[in-house]
Design an enzyme around this catalytic site. Structure first.
Site, PDB file in Angstrom:
ATOM      1  N   ARG A   1      23.049 -14.077   3.585  1.00 50.37           N
ATOM      2  CA  ARG A   1      22.497 -12.740   3.313  1.00 50.37           C
ATOM      3  C   ARG A   1      23.279 -12.043   2.212  1.00 50.37           C
ATOM      4  O   ARG A   1      22.697 -11.355   1.366  1.00 50.37           O
ATOM      5  CB  ARG A   1      22.512 -11.874   4.588  1.00 50.37           C
ATOM      6  CG  ARG A   1      21.418 -12.207   5.568  1.00 50.37           C
ATOM      7  CD  ARG A   1      21.375 -11.213   6.745  1.00 50.37           C
ATOM      8  NE  ARG A   1      20.365 -11.643   7.708  1.00 50.37           N
ATOM      9  CZ  ARG A   1      19.077 -11.319   7.613  1.00 50.37           C
ATOM     10  NH1 ARG A   1      18.645 -10.569   6.599  1.00 50.37           N
ATOM     11  NH2 ARG A   1      18.200 -11.759   8.499  1.00 50.37           N
TER      12      ARG A   1
ATOM     13  N   HIS B   1       8.925   3.267   8.971  1.00 53.98           N
ATOM     14  CA  HIS B   1       8.813   2.371  10.121  1.00 53.98           C
ATOM     15  C   HIS B   1       7.583   2.789  10.921  1.00 53.98           C
ATOM     16  O   HIS B   1       7.402   3.988  11.192  1.00 53.98           O
ATOM     17  CB  HIS B   1      10.086   2.465  10.972  1.00 53.98           C
ATOM     18  CG  HIS B   1      10.058   1.607  12.188  1.00 53.98           C
ATOM     19  ND1 HIS B   1      10.244   0.234  12.133  1.00 53.98           N
ATOM     20  CD2 HIS B   1       9.842   1.904  13.490  1.00 53.98           C
ATOM     21  CE1 HIS B   1      10.146  -0.271  13.355  1.00 53.98           C
ATOM     22  NE2 HIS B   1       9.891   0.725  14.204  1.00 53.98           N
TER      23      HIS B   1
ATOM     24  N   LEU C   1      18.891  -5.530   6.008  1.00 53.84           N
ATOM     25  CA  LEU C   1      19.971  -5.416   5.033  1.00 53.84           C
ATOM     26  C   LEU C   1      21.298  -5.249   5.758  1.00 53.84           C
ATOM     27  O   LEU C   1      21.380  -4.555   6.765  1.00 53.84           O
ATOM     28  CB  LEU C   1      19.695  -4.214   4.117  1.00 53.84           C
ATOM     29  CG  LEU C   1      18.437  -4.363   3.249  1.00 53.84           C
ATOM     30  CD1 LEU C   1      18.015  -3.025   2.675  1.00 53.84           C
ATOM     31  CD2 LEU C   1      18.657  -5.402   2.143  1.00 53.84           C
TER      32      LEU C   1
ATOM     33  N   GLU D   1       1.060   6.970   7.154  1.00 53.01           N
ATOM     34  CA  GLU D   1       2.213   6.524   6.352  1.00 53.01           C
ATOM     35  C   GLU D   1       2.037   6.961   4.901  1.00 53.01           C
ATOM     36  O   GLU D   1       2.969   7.430   4.243  1.00 53.01           O
ATOM     37  CB  GLU D   1       2.333   4.993   6.402  1.00 53.01           C
ATOM     38  CG  GLU D   1       2.730   4.461   7.751  1.00 53.01           C
ATOM     39  CD  GLU D   1       2.803   2.946   7.773  1.00 53.01           C
ATOM     40  OE1 GLU D   1       3.137   2.354   6.736  1.00 53.01           O
ATOM     41  OE2 GLU D   1       2.536   2.365   8.838  1.00 53.01           O
TER      42      GLU D   1
ATOM     43  N   ARG E   1      13.114  -7.500   5.173  1.00 59.76           N
ATOM     44  CA  ARG E   1      14.422  -8.140   5.332  1.00 59.76           C
ATOM     45  C   ARG E   1      15.409  -7.135   5.897  1.00 59.76           C
ATOM     46  O   ARG E   1      15.447  -5.985   5.430  1.00 59.76           O
ATOM     47  CB  ARG E   1      14.962  -8.645   3.979  1.00 59.76           C
ATOM     48  CG  ARG E   1      14.075  -9.658   3.283  1.00 59.76           C
ATOM     49  CD  ARG E   1      13.845 -10.896   4.085  1.00 59.76           C
ATOM     50  NE  ARG E   1      15.072 -11.673   4.315  1.00 59.76           N
ATOM     51  CZ  ARG E   1      15.150 -12.658   5.194  1.00 59.76           C
ATOM     52  NH1 ARG E   1      14.117 -12.957   5.948  1.00 59.76           N
ATOM     53  NH2 ARG E   1      16.261 -13.335   5.353  1.00 59.76           N
TER      54      ARG E   1
ATOM     55  N   SER F   1       0.837  -1.216   0.000  1.00 63.94           N
ATOM     56  CA  SER F   1       0.000   0.000   0.000  1.00 63.94           C
ATOM     57  C   SER F   1       0.863   1.254   0.000  1.00 63.94           C
ATOM     58  O   SER F   1       0.518   2.255  -0.640  1.00 63.94           O
ATOM     59  CB  SER F   1      -0.963  -0.001   1.195  1.00 63.94           C
ATOM     60  OG  SER F   1      -0.264   0.206   2.413  1.00 63.94           O
ATOM     61  N   ASN F   2       2.018   1.211   0.692  1.00 64.23           N
ATOM     62  CA  ASN F   2       2.912   2.381   0.645  1.00 64.23           C
ATOM     63  C   ASN F   2       3.511   2.534  -0.749  1.00 64.23           C
ATOM     64  O   ASN F   2       3.661   3.663  -1.245  1.00 64.23           O
ATOM     65  CB  ASN F   2       4.019   2.230   1.689  1.00 64.23           C
ATOM     66  CG  ASN F   2       3.576   2.687   3.069  1.00 64.23           C
ATOM     67  OD1 ASN F   2       3.411   3.875   3.315  1.00 64.23           O
ATOM     68  ND2 ASN F   2       3.341   1.745   3.953  1.00 64.23           N
TER      69      ASN F   2
ATOM     70  N   ASP G   1      16.529   0.507  11.846  1.00 65.43           N
ATOM     71  CA  ASP G   1      15.556   1.542  12.246  1.00 65.43           C
ATOM     72  C   ASP G   1      16.228   2.677  13.011  1.00 65.43           C
ATOM     73  O   ASP G   1      15.723   3.162  14.022  1.00 65.43           O
ATOM     74  CB  ASP G   1      14.456   0.912  13.121  1.00 65.43           C
ATOM     75  CG  ASP G   1      13.736  -0.209  12.397  1.00 65.43           C
ATOM     76  OD1 ASP G   1      13.304  -1.166  13.082  1.00 65.43           O
ATOM     77  OD2 ASP G   1      13.621  -0.139  11.168  1.00 65.43           O
TER      78      ASP G   1
HETATM   79  C1  GRF Z   1       3.211  -0.945   7.161  1.00 70.57           C
HETATM   80  O1  GRF Z   1       2.693  -0.926   8.466  1.00 70.57           O
HETATM   81  C2  GRF Z   1       4.598  -0.356   7.167  1.00 70.57           C
HETATM   82  O2  GRF Z   1       4.783   0.557   8.225  1.00 70.57           O
HETATM   83  C3  GRF Z   1       5.470  -1.530   7.402  1.00 70.57           C
HETATM   84  O3  GRF Z   1       4.881  -2.542   6.604  1.00 70.57           O
HETATM   85  C4  GRF Z   1       3.451  -2.405   6.728  1.00 70.57           C
HETATM   86  C5  GRF Z   1       2.746  -2.764   5.449  1.00 70.57           C
HETATM   87  O4  GRF Z   1       3.117  -1.851   4.476  1.00 70.57           O
HETATM   88  N1  GRF Z   1       6.821  -1.232   7.030  1.00 70.57           N
HETATM   89  P1  GRF Z   1       2.568  -1.971   2.946  1.00 70.57           P
HETATM   90  O5  GRF Z   1       1.059  -1.935   2.988  1.00 70.57           O
HETATM   91  O6  GRF Z   1       3.055  -3.300   2.396  1.00 70.57           O
HETATM   92  O7  GRF Z   1       3.144  -0.773   2.265  1.00 70.57           O
END
Ligand code: GRF
Length: 203
Positions: free
Chosen positions: A68, A112, A96, A177, A94, A16-17, A148
């Site tokens: 990794r 975050h 990094l 976000e 993941r 979604s982001n 973070d």
């Molecule tokens: C969100 O809560 C974001 O803060 C975290 O992953 C979650 C899902 O994000 N990093 P998205 O919908 O996949 O962008």
């Protein structure tokens, strides 16, 4: 007219982001999305990226076991053809290593779901509720080798309401976000690192 900054977006889930970032990079925005990459082959965000006509790549971390460095070498190889200038981690789950991060330091962002430096790591909403906090939120920061922990570029706050479950709070934070990440990326792509603070909003 300088060319647009080329942005790679890394996801692990629904994306979604990623969707809001892609939708924001239009018109006079200084950046454009060039690839969406996931470490999870079936991640829902990949279909959304394809629907938006963005190139996609999959580098399944499971095929590299505990190695990794090998995963990250494959990551770099998958990204290289798209020539990204910036990387946005967006629900990318993941960790990094210093090796990868040092090649992208100053050119990689993450979002975050807490008001860093509070609640680094996982289960941020449950921890904030458990602690009796009155506010929660999300942070966009530059990625450094410490998890973070990089320079904060933007934060958006929400109230924690009586009776909130972690899911309630996560949904309230996710709305913010989707506001703060595009706002930070637009500034950052223009070379402006001044932090953005959004005051508490209930919805
Ligand atoms: C969100 O809560 C974001 O803060 C975290 O992953 C979650 C899902 O994000 N990093 P998205 O919908 O996949 O962008």
């Amino acid at each position: 007219m300088s060319a647009h900054k080329r942005v790679a977006i890394l996801i692990s889930g629904g994306g979604s982001n990623m969707v809001t970032l892609v939708n924001s990079m239009v018109g006079d925005h200084p950046a454009r999305p060039v690839v969406v990459l996931s470490n999870v082959p079936g991640a829902g965000g990949l279909a959304k990226a394809r629907d938006m006509k963005i190139a996609t790549q999959v580098v399944d971390h499971k095929t590299f076991g505990p190695d990794r460095a090998a995963f990250e070498t494959a990551l770099q190889s998958a990204l290289a053809p798209h020539k990204p200038d910036l990387i946005c981690l967006a629900g990318f789950m993941r960790v990094l290593t210093q090796g990868f991060v040092s090649q992208w330091e100053g050119r990689m962002l993450n979002i975050h779901p807490s008001l860093l430096p509070k609640y680094k790591g996982l289960h941020t909403h449950a921890r904030a509720i458990e602690a009796g906090d009155k506010v929660a939120g999300c942070t966009v920061h530059e990625v450094t080798a410490k998890l973070d922990d990089g320079p904060i570029l933007g934060q958006a706050q929400v109230p924690i309401l009586a009776g909130d479950t972690p899911e309630d709070l996560a949904a309230r934070v996710l709305v913010q976000e989707h506001r703060i990440y595009p706002a930070v990326l637009r500034r950052y792509a223009a070379g402006d690192r001044r932090p953005i603070q959004y005051a508490p909003k209930e919805s």
